[in-house]
Scaffold this active site. Structure first.
Site, PDB file in Angstrom:
ATOM      1  N   ASP A 197      28.062 -11.870 -21.522  1.00 23.38           N
ATOM      2  CA  ASP A 197      28.836 -13.268 -20.119  1.00 23.38           C
ATOM      3  C   ASP A 197      29.935 -13.719 -20.237  1.00 23.38           C
ATOM      4  OD1 ASP A 197      25.951 -12.802 -20.099  1.00 23.38           O
ATOM      5  OD2 ASP A 197      25.193 -14.376 -20.341  1.00 23.38           O
ATOM      6  N   CYS A 218      18.005  -4.742 -10.607  1.00 24.51           N
ATOM      7  CA  CYS A 218      18.845  -4.679 -11.790  1.00 24.51           C
ATOM      8  C   CYS A 218      19.941  -5.081 -11.705  1.00 24.51           C
ATOM      9  CB  CYS A 218      18.677  -3.790 -11.959  1.00 24.51           C
ATOM     10  SG  CYS A 218      19.184  -2.615 -13.469  1.00 24.51           S
ATOM     11  N   ARG A 265      16.310  -2.917 -16.728  1.00 26.31           N
ATOM     12  CA  ARG A 265      16.893  -4.178 -17.816  1.00 26.31           C
ATOM     13  C   ARG A 265      15.103  -4.092 -18.363  1.00 26.31           C
ATOM     14  NH1 ARG A 265      20.167  -9.780 -15.483  1.00 26.31           N
ATOM     15  NH2 ARG A 265      19.233 -10.446 -18.184  1.00 26.31           N
ATOM     16  N   LYS A 305      23.110 -23.077 -18.547  1.00 24.62           N
ATOM     17  CA  LYS A 305      21.760 -22.684 -17.184  1.00 24.62           C
ATOM     18  C   LYS A 305      20.845 -21.895 -18.134  1.00 24.62           C
ATOM     19  CE  LYS A 305      21.561 -18.547 -14.845  1.00 24.62           C
ATOM     20  NZ  LYS A 305      21.951 -17.169 -16.559  1.00 24.62           N
ATOM     21  N   ASN A 306      21.412 -21.187 -19.483  1.00 15.72           N
ATOM     22  CA  ASN A 306      20.225 -20.310 -20.806  1.00 15.72           C
ATOM     23  C   ASN A 306      19.454 -20.699 -20.458  1.00 15.72           C
ATOM     24  OD1 ASN A 306      20.958 -17.932 -18.638  1.00 15.72           O
ATOM     25  ND2 ASN A 306      22.872 -17.268 -20.450  1.00 15.72           N
ATOM     26  N   ARG A 363      24.860 -20.071  -8.880  1.00 16.26           N
ATOM     27  CA  ARG A 363      22.846 -19.233 -10.074  1.00 16.26           C
ATOM     28  C   ARG A 363      23.372 -20.114 -10.332  1.00 16.26           C
ATOM     29  NH1 ARG A 363      19.629 -14.135  -8.073  1.00 16.26           N
ATOM     30  NH2 ARG A 363      18.181 -15.362  -9.334  1.00 16.26           N
TER      31      ARG A 363
HETATM   32  C1  EPZ Z   1      20.176 -13.006 -21.603  1.00 14.68           C
HETATM   33  O1  EPZ Z   1      19.506 -11.868 -20.712  1.00 14.68           O
HETATM   34  C2  EPZ Z   1      21.084 -13.539 -20.491  1.00 14.68           C
HETATM   35  N1  EPZ Z   1      20.156 -14.451 -19.034  1.00 14.68           N
HETATM   36  C3  EPZ Z   1      22.435 -13.117 -19.565  1.00 14.68           C
HETATM   37  O2  EPZ Z   1      22.991 -13.605 -19.176  1.00 14.68           O
HETATM   38  C4  EPZ Z   1      23.135 -12.479 -21.208  1.00 14.68           C
HETATM   39  O3  EPZ Z   1      23.820 -11.262 -20.559  1.00 14.68           O
HETATM   40  C5  EPZ Z   1      22.408 -11.591 -22.165  1.00 14.68           C
HETATM   41  O4  EPZ Z   1      21.437 -12.217 -22.525  1.00 14.68           O
HETATM   42  C6  EPZ Z   1      22.937 -10.659 -23.532  1.00 14.68           C
HETATM   43  O5  EPZ Z   1      23.877 -12.847 -24.151  1.00 14.68           O
HETATM   44  C7  EPZ Z   1      19.585 -15.410 -19.672  1.00 14.68           C
HETATM   45  O6  EPZ Z   1      19.932 -15.765 -20.877  1.00 14.68           O
HETATM   46  C8  EPZ Z   1      18.352 -15.671 -18.854  1.00 14.68           C
HETATM   47  P1  EPZ Z   1      18.966  -9.672 -23.787  1.00 14.68           P
HETATM   48  P2  EPZ Z   1      18.608 -10.809 -21.519  1.00 14.68           P
HETATM   49  O7  EPZ Z   1      17.447  -9.006 -23.738  1.00 14.68           O
HETATM   50  O8  EPZ Z   1      17.829 -11.758 -22.204  1.00 14.68           O
HETATM   51  C9  EPZ Z   1      18.596  -4.468 -24.310  1.00 14.68           C
HETATM   52  C10 EPZ Z   1      24.527 -14.356 -17.543  1.00 14.68           C
HETATM   53  O9  EPZ Z   1      24.680 -13.818 -17.141  1.00 14.68           O
HETATM   54  N2  EPZ Z   1      17.047  -4.755 -23.944  1.00 14.68           N
HETATM   55  O10 EPZ Z   1      19.413  -9.840 -25.088  1.00 14.68           O
HETATM   56  O11 EPZ Z   1      17.463  -9.869 -20.306  1.00 14.68           O
HETATM   57  C11 EPZ Z   1      19.085  -4.868 -23.799  1.00 14.68           C
HETATM   58  O12 EPZ Z   1      19.274  -3.811 -22.077  1.00 14.68           O
HETATM   59  C12 EPZ Z   1      23.310 -13.353 -17.509  1.00 14.68           C
HETATM   60  O13 EPZ Z   1      24.145 -16.011 -17.446  1.00 14.68           O
HETATM   61  C13 EPZ Z   1      16.055  -3.566 -24.587  1.00 14.68           C
HETATM   62  O14 EPZ Z   1      16.725  -2.896 -24.680  1.00 14.68           O
HETATM   63  O15 EPZ Z   1      19.711  -9.816 -22.286  1.00 14.68           O
HETATM   64  C14 EPZ Z   1      20.873  -5.228 -23.566  1.00 14.68           C
HETATM   65  O16 EPZ Z   1      21.507  -4.096 -23.100  1.00 14.68           O
HETATM   66  C15 EPZ Z   1      23.446 -12.189 -17.527  1.00 14.68           C
HETATM   67  N3  EPZ Z   1      14.411  -4.116 -25.018  1.00 14.68           N
HETATM   68  C16 EPZ Z   1      20.362  -5.927 -24.931  1.00 14.68           C
HETATM   69  O17 EPZ Z   1      19.446  -5.017 -25.270  1.00 14.68           O
HETATM   70  C17 EPZ Z   1      14.433  -5.266 -24.224  1.00 14.68           C
HETATM   71  O18 EPZ Z   1      12.943  -5.525 -24.187  1.00 14.68           O
HETATM   72  C18 EPZ Z   1      20.631  -7.116 -24.631  1.00 14.68           C
HETATM   73  O19 EPZ Z   1      19.696  -8.110 -23.430  1.00 14.68           O
HETATM   74  C19 EPZ Z   1      15.048  -6.411 -23.850  1.00 14.68           C
HETATM   75  C20 EPZ Z   1      16.548  -6.334 -24.257  1.00 14.68           C
END
Ligand code: EPZ
Length: 433
Positions: free
Chosen positions: A308, A117, A123, A22-23, A400
């Site tokens: 995840d 969120c 997020r 998916k991702n 999803r």
């Molecule tokens: C991706 O989300 C995945 N989604 C998520 O999977 C997954 O949980 C996550 O990565 C972590 O592995 C997709 O790939 C579509 P991040 P993403 O940016 O990219 C902070 C699932 O269940 N952060 O790596 O949104 C954030 O708050 C989903 O399949 C900032 O501070 O996650 C978090 O604490 C849910 N500023 C950490 O970084 C930013 O600009 C990691 O978030 C971006 C993120």
């Protein structure tokens, strides 16, 4: 409204085929926007997040042709405007990858702020914006939650150090950089398998990206990407979810079409819990006959234990001998499923990012509600392990991200059905992913 009804307590035996990731799919489909000519993409999972993204591209003017169940041909040559349908964008988090893709192709983007969120607080996307700005974009927030990105002086390569290891920011910057002028270096980049898969997709279409899978990614911008054929990697988290299900119920299941290396972080933890895992080519056999042993783990960016998989493995630990401690190292609040598990007899105490799980003899079926995708998968596992009947609503979240979850589980002997109920209790759809 559809609910899943599970008569639990049966060990699982048989074989499960894993779908495309998916991702990876939700990054590669927006990336097709940057390609001149048709992209044939194979191993696309049939899940609603993919359908939504394809609909956004179609609304923008792309032609999308179904070749077979998991293969699509996407041709975005006809898209003329760097603007996406806002209502649809708000429904799916990954639609923000259209920003990087539009910036690359059109040097501008008008998109809706990704909505909703689920993991506590907002997020943020500050690291995505920081990357775009370093490349010369002017990013402004317009009324109605729209983001406008313009590049009055062009889009150029830059050196970007991410303050947090972010999957989304790494992907978004990589997309824009693939067609920017000059070289971009992303430091402290995320290393998840789907980041490597996106880089491989873009490179197969003519991009010049090196280092994906390490924490320094170098992207030399090219002037054009050409069409081609690409096959998406298998879904690490879908495979991990079924491995956790077998760990919970007991049994012996062959999980096919996986990349065992991607599973190391999950397999290692399940082995500590008393599960036998045998790798063989692109399959993994998962056997659990003895008791479940307690353990501790902390979620971290790849190659650490994936956030995840936290709800699914925490659920299995509810049935372990002894007390386990889980620390969520990525999201602020990913324990919303705990109250639902408590209704089934689980003993979990959450304090901030830490959950202390006291193993119990067994879980008992109950009516429960999925709050997000992986929490929903965890509740399915709980239902499969529990005695009696579990009814899960909010299953739109689960669909999803999990292709044919009912059929796949039925195929290994689970008693799980999707049943229609009157609509009044329906959960309102929110954003995940
Ligand atoms: C991706 O989300 C995945 N989604 C998520 O999977 C997954 O949980 C996550 O990565 C972590 O592995 C997709 O790939 C579509 P991040 P993403 O940016 O990219 C902070 C699932 O269940 N952060 O790596 O949104 C954030 O708050 C989903 O399949 C900032 O501070 O996650 C978090 O604490 C849910 N500023 C950490 O970084 C930013 O600009 C990691 O978030 C971006 C993120």
């Amino acid at each position: 409204m559809i609910k899943y009804v599970i008569h639990g307590g049966k060990p699982l035996y048989g074989e499960i085929d894993i779908s495309g990731a998916k991702n990876a799919a939700v990054a590669i489909i927006p990336a097709a926007l940057m390609v001149d000519g048709p992209c044939r993409i194979e191993n696309i999972p049939q899940i609603s997040d993919v359908t939504m993204l394809l609909n956004i591209l179609k609304e923008m003017g792309a032609s999308v042709r179904t070749i077979n169940r998991s293969t699509m041909e996407i041709d975005c040559s006809g898209i003329r405007k760097a603007e996406a349908t806002f209502d649809m964008m708000r429904k799916i988090r990954a639609s923000y990858y259209l920003i990087g893709a539009m910036l690359g192709r059109f040097r501008s983007a008008v998109v809706a702020m990704p909505g909703g969120c689920n993991f506590g607080g907002v997020r943020p996307i500050d690291q995505h914006i920081k990357g775009f700005e370093a490349m010369g974009a002017k990013v402004t927030l317009l009324q109605g939650g729209l983001i406008n990105c313009a590049t009055p002086n062009g889009l150029h390569g830059a050196s970007i150090y991410l303050d947090v290891v972010s999957v989304g920011a790494t992907i978004n910057v990589m997309l824009a950089a693939a067609l920017a002028d000059g070289q971009t270096v992303i430091e402290n980049a995320a290393r998840e398998p789907h980041i490597v898969d996106l880089a491989n997709f873009l490179n197969s279409m003519g991009a010049d990206i090196r280092g994906a899978g390490t924490n320094v990614i170098k992207v030399r911008g090219v002037t054009q990407l050409h069409g081609g054929t690409y096959s998406i990697i298998p879904d690490q988290i879908e495979a991990g979810t079924y491995m956790a299900a077998v760990a919970g119920t007991g049994g012996d299941v062959l999980i096919r079409n996986v990349i065992p290396k991607h599973m190391d972080c999950i397999s290692g933890k399940l082995r500590e819990m008393g599960v036998t895992i045998i790798e063989n080519g692109d399959s993994i056999r998962v056997i659990r006959s003895g008791p479940i042993r307690r353990t501790n783990f902390k979620t971290l960016p790849y190659p650490g234990f994936p956030t995840d998989m936290q709800p699914q493995v925490s659920t299995v630990l509810c049935l372990a001998q002894g007390t386990s401690m889980v620390t969520e190292g990525v999201w602020d609040n990913r324990y919303k499923y705990v109250d639902e598990l408590a209704k089934m007899g689980a003993r979990i105490k959450v304090d901030g990012r830490v959950a202390v799980i006291e193993g119990v003899e067994g879980l008992t079926g109950a009516p429960i509600r999925a709050m997000d995708l992986r929490a929903g998968a965890a509740l399915v596992i709980a239902g499969l392990c529990a005695s009696g009947v579990t009814e899960i609503d909010g299953v739109n979240y689960i669909e999803r991200g999990y292709e044919s979850i009912i059929e796949k589980l039925q195929g290994v002997g689970a008693d799980i059905q999707a049943v229609s109920f009157p609509d009044e209790e329906a959960a309102s759809p929110r954003e995940v992913g």
